[in-house]
Design an enzyme around this catalytic site. Structure first.
Site, mmCIF file in Angstrom:
data_model
loop_
_atom_site.group_PDB
_atom_site.id
_atom_site.type_symbol
_atom_site.label_atom_id
_atom_site.label_comp_id
_atom_site.label_asym_id
_atom_site.label_seq_id
_atom_site.Cartn_x
_atom_site.Cartn_y
_atom_site.Cartn_z
ATOM 1 N N GLU A 1 0.911 -1.255 0.152
ATOM 2 C CA GLU A 1 0.501 -0.034 0.046
ATOM 3 C C GLU A 1 1.084 1.309 -0.063
ATOM 4 O O GLU A 1 2.097 1.846 0.815
ATOM 5 C CB GLU A 1 -0.850 -0.310 1.128
ATOM 6 N N CYS B 1 3.459 8.570 0.858
ATOM 7 C CA CYS B 1 4.341 7.710 1.939
ATOM 8 C C CYS B 1 4.794 6.012 1.564
ATOM 9 O O CYS B 1 3.270 5.411 1.068
ATOM 10 C CB CYS B 1 2.784 7.607 2.970
ATOM 11 N N CYS C 1 6.610 -6.989 7.879
ATOM 12 C CA CYS C 1 7.327 -6.273 8.614
ATOM 13 C C CYS C 1 8.218 -7.414 9.572
ATOM 14 O O CYS C 1 6.875 -8.386 9.573
ATOM 15 C CB CYS C 1 7.148 -4.733 9.229
ATOM 16 N N CYS D 1 5.797 -4.124 16.289
ATOM 17 C CA CYS D 1 5.738 -3.699 16.874
ATOM 18 C C CYS D 1 4.160 -3.616 18.075
ATOM 19 O O CYS D 1 3.261 -3.786 16.624
ATOM 20 C CB CYS D 1 5.534 -2.432 16.667
ATOM 21 N N CYS E 1 0.992 -1.660 15.792
ATOM 22 C CA CYS E 1 0.744 -1.391 14.945
ATOM 23 C C CYS E 1 0.493 -2.132 13.561
ATOM 24 O O CYS E 1 0.435 -4.031 13.789
ATOM 25 C CB CYS E 1 3.085 -1.228 13.595
ATOM 26 N N GLU F 1 10.529 -1.934 7.308
ATOM 27 C CA GLU F 1 11.771 -0.864 8.448
ATOM 28 C C GLU F 1 12.093 -0.927 6.932
ATOM 29 O O GLU F 1 13.367 -1.627 6.618
ATOM 30 C CB GLU F 1 12.361 -1.652 8.779
ATOM 31 N N SER G 1 11.601 7.000 8.104
ATOM 32 C CA SER G 1 11.556 6.758 9.729
ATOM 33 C C SER G 1 12.281 5.334 10.029
ATOM 34 O O SER G 1 11.493 4.480 9.322
ATOM 35 C CB SER G 1 10.150 6.874 9.676
ATOM 36 N N LEU H 1 10.610 6.943 17.811
ATOM 37 C CA LEU H 1 10.343 6.403 19.726
ATOM 38 C C LEU H 1 9.473 5.517 20.407
ATOM 39 O O LEU H 1 9.729 4.652 21.217
ATOM 40 C CB LEU H 1 10.766 7.701 20.348
ATOM 41 N N HIS H 2 8.133 6.444 20.522
ATOM 42 C CA HIS H 2 6.918 6.162 21.204
ATOM 43 C C HIS H 2 7.012 6.230 22.610
ATOM 44 O O HIS H 2 6.293 5.806 23.429
ATOM 45 C CB HIS H 2 6.692 5.045 21.155
ATOM 46 N N CYS I 1 -1.076 6.433 9.221
ATOM 47 C CA CYS I 1 0.471 5.522 9.726
ATOM 48 C C CYS I 1 -0.408 4.698 10.650
ATOM 49 O O CYS I 1 -1.097 4.397 11.642
ATOM 50 C CB CYS I 1 0.659 6.895 10.856
HETATM 51 N N1 SAH Z 1 8.921 1.036 9.671
HETATM 52 C C1 SAH Z 1 9.198 2.276 10.605
HETATM 53 C C2 SAH Z 1 8.087 2.798 9.020
HETATM 54 C C3 SAH Z 1 7.276 2.674 9.202
HETATM 55 S S1 SAH Z 1 5.994 3.095 10.436
HETATM 56 C C4 SAH Z 1 8.754 2.449 11.637
HETATM 57 O O1 SAH Z 1 9.050 1.984 12.311
HETATM 58 O O2 SAH Z 1 9.549 3.828 11.610
HETATM 59 C C5 SAH Z 1 5.867 4.544 9.941
HETATM 60 C C6 SAH Z 1 5.883 5.229 11.549
HETATM 61 O O3 SAH Z 1 4.023 4.783 12.085
HETATM 62 C C7 SAH Z 1 5.563 4.557 12.294
HETATM 63 O O4 SAH Z 1 6.758 5.900 13.621
HETATM 64 C C8 SAH Z 1 4.743 4.017 13.871
HETATM 65 O O5 SAH Z 1 5.193 3.655 14.604
HETATM 66 C C9 SAH Z 1 4.145 4.535 13.099
HETATM 67 N N2 SAH Z 1 2.515 4.120 13.679
HETATM 68 C C10 SAH Z 1 3.012 2.734 13.159
HETATM 69 N N3 SAH Z 1 1.725 2.254 13.537
HETATM 70 C C11 SAH Z 1 1.130 3.282 14.397
HETATM 71 C C12 SAH Z 1 -0.657 3.381 14.669
HETATM 72 N N4 SAH Z 1 -1.653 2.126 14.413
HETATM 73 N N5 SAH Z 1 -0.899 4.936 14.853
HETATM 74 C C13 SAH Z 1 -0.673 5.611 14.755
HETATM 75 N N6 SAH Z 1 0.899 5.482 14.381
HETATM 76 C C14 SAH Z 1 1.758 4.665 14.495
HETATM 77 FE FE1 SF4 Z 2 7.887 -2.873 11.200
HETATM 78 FE FE2 SF4 Z 2 7.457 0.129 11.709
HETATM 79 FE FE3 SF4 Z 2 4.973 -1.387 12.261
HETATM 80 FE FE4 SF4 Z 2 7.314 -1.500 13.872
HETATM 81 S S1 SF4 Z 2 5.931 0.506 13.362
HETATM 82 S S2 SF4 Z 2 5.681 -3.005 12.495
HETATM 83 S S3 SF4 Z 2 8.818 -1.380 12.544
HETATM 84 S S4 SF4 Z 2 6.783 -1.105 9.657
#
Ligand code: SAH
Ligand code: SF4
Length: 389
Positions: free
Chosen positions: A115, A129, A136, A140, A143, A192, A223, A246-247, A365
């Site tokens: 996507e 984006c 992945c 996380c 996500c 990633e 990112s 970071l989160h 996101c």
């Molecule tokens: N893998 C990389 C890039 C893809 S994720 C990374 O983790 O940075 C892009 C961004 O979306 C990251 O900051 C991720 O933490 C955030 N993200 C993932 N799931 C999300 C969600 N459900 N709501 C808001 N942001 C989210």
């Molecule tokens: Fe992968 Fe980024 Fe999603 Fe983490 S936030 S599972 S690194 S895509």
């Protein structure tokens, strides 16, 4: 919120009948020159000139047909068309949100779907984006992509194709820098990027080329969830802007939210960020922080965040959590997010809240997830053989 009825399942799966001719649309300049010469279509002495011509047609004008190349003779057009293709991968589904966000589901190969999302009014005009992997490996917990097994890395050509498809749809071939809708690229789709750095770097080289799409490297942001050993190489190879997911401000919580933290804890990550090539007040790193109700959204954590960033040229992006079917978290209340943002504001970090976009079409996101399933290598080889036949 119901999605607008603009979702279109577009075409039947034509990938099985695609030609086996190599595609030129995702090659770097050097690769393009080599392909032209090796194929016998262009003599070595003319490679540079022809590469320059083709490059502008492919990456500035966006043509997908050799016969449109008016400064290339008919004979050469025909011989190129015999040997190569400029076809785009197939757009399987296209959705448009009520807020103007567009999402494409693109089939790169049988069983390999990703996507890509265009978000208006982000960056200078609008941001694309892009995805770097299908699925992945890093789970996380907040996500959606993280719930999907890794299918495979995308090639540079497949990353560039996402930009080309967006430009097709936005009608931006060619586009002057001042009035383009697609002004920024963020590697924040599926996957990633630092686990696929060579292909990501090659894609950035193609997208940023001044005689092509010409997106400045300063408008391209990569990112990462924090693959520390690759940060230096990312900066050196791409000169892209860096964003860190970071989160959390302590290792116990980050270990849970971003399991990669167990390998590269916060202190190690911050050292890696400080050493990022080219970091300055004009080129700040962005820290992304997803707002999870009752998990990481207290005022004490806002203050801890400020402490962590001391001495680092940084911006903060607070991302309201975007839910997905079955997600284990809830987005923080708006008031809580504002309180958190106000603490950051007082410390000098301006407008850190990212407005959620395209939520109605699950394009925000972290909501991306294709139906692609990890398939056995033997099955994939069989499908690829059928694709090439
Ligand atoms: N893998 C990389 C890039 C893809 S994720 C990374 O983790 O940075 C892009 C961004 O979306 C990251 O900051 C991720 O933490 C955030 N993200 C993932 N799931 C999300 C969600 N459900 N709501 C808001 N942001 C989210
Ligand atoms: Fe992968 Fe980024 Fe999603 Fe983490 S936030 S599972 S690194 S895509």
């Amino acid at each position: 919120m119901p999605s607008l009825n603009l979702s279109q399942r577009l075409a039947p799966d034509r990938s099985a009948v695609r030609s086996a001719r190599p595609n030129l649309a995702g090659l770097t300049r050097d690769e393009l020159a080599a392909a032209l010469v090796e194929s016998g279509a262009v003599e070595a002495a003319k490679a540079k000139m022809r590469t320059g011509q083709l490059w502008r047609w492919i990456h500035n004008t966006g043509v997908t047909d050799f016969s449109a190349m008016s400064n290339v003779g008919k004979d050469l057009q025909a011989s190129l068309a015999e040997r190569f293709t400029l076809d785009r991968p197939e757009v399987v589904e296209r959705q448009v949100s009520r807020d103007g966000t567009r999402k494409w589901l693109i089939r790169m190969a049988p069983g390999v779907e990703v996507e890509t999302v265009y978000i208006p009014d982000v960056g200078r005009a609008g941001a694309l984006c892009v995805s770097s992997q299908v699925g992945c490996t890093l789970n996380c917990t907040f996500c959606h992509t993280g719930t999907q097994a890794l299918v495979r890395n995308l090639t540079a050509a497949e990353i560039v194709a996402q930009v080309q498809i967006a430009k097709d749809d936005l009608g931006e071939w060619p586009s002057a820098k001042e009035d383009r809708a697609l002004s920024n690229i963020v590697f924040m789709g599926m996957g990633e990027p630092l686990y696929n750095l060579d292909e990501v770097a090659k894609a950035i080289e193609i997208i940023s080329d001044n005689e092509g799409i010409a997106l400045s490297r300063r408008r391209i942001t990569v990112s990462t969830s924090g693959v520390v050993p690759e940060l230096k190489r990312l900066g050196e190879m791409t000169q892209a802007m860096l964003a860190i997911s970071l989160h959390a401000t302590n290792d116990a919580l980050r270990d849970e939210l971003v399991p990669l933290n167990r390998k590269y804890p916060i202190a190690v990550l911050m050292d890696g960020v400080r050493a990022y090539p080219g970091l300055s007040n004009a080129r700040r790193v962005t820290f992304e922080y997803v707002m999870l109700k009752g998990v990481n959204d207290s005022p004490a954590e806002a203050r801890a965040l400020i402490n962590l960033m001391k001495g680092v040229p940084a911006k903060i992006n607070l991302i309201p959590f975007n839910p997905w079917p079955g997600s284990p978290y809830v987005c923080s209340d708006w008031k809580t997010i504002e309180t958190f943002a106000a603490i950051l504001n007082r410390a000098g970090y301006a407008s850190p809240i990212r407005t959620p976009r395209g939520r109605d079409i699950l394009a925000a996101c972290g909501q991306l997830k294709s139906e692609s399933e990890k398939i056995r290598a033997s099955t994939r080889r069989r499908l690829q053989a059928a694709d090439a036949a």
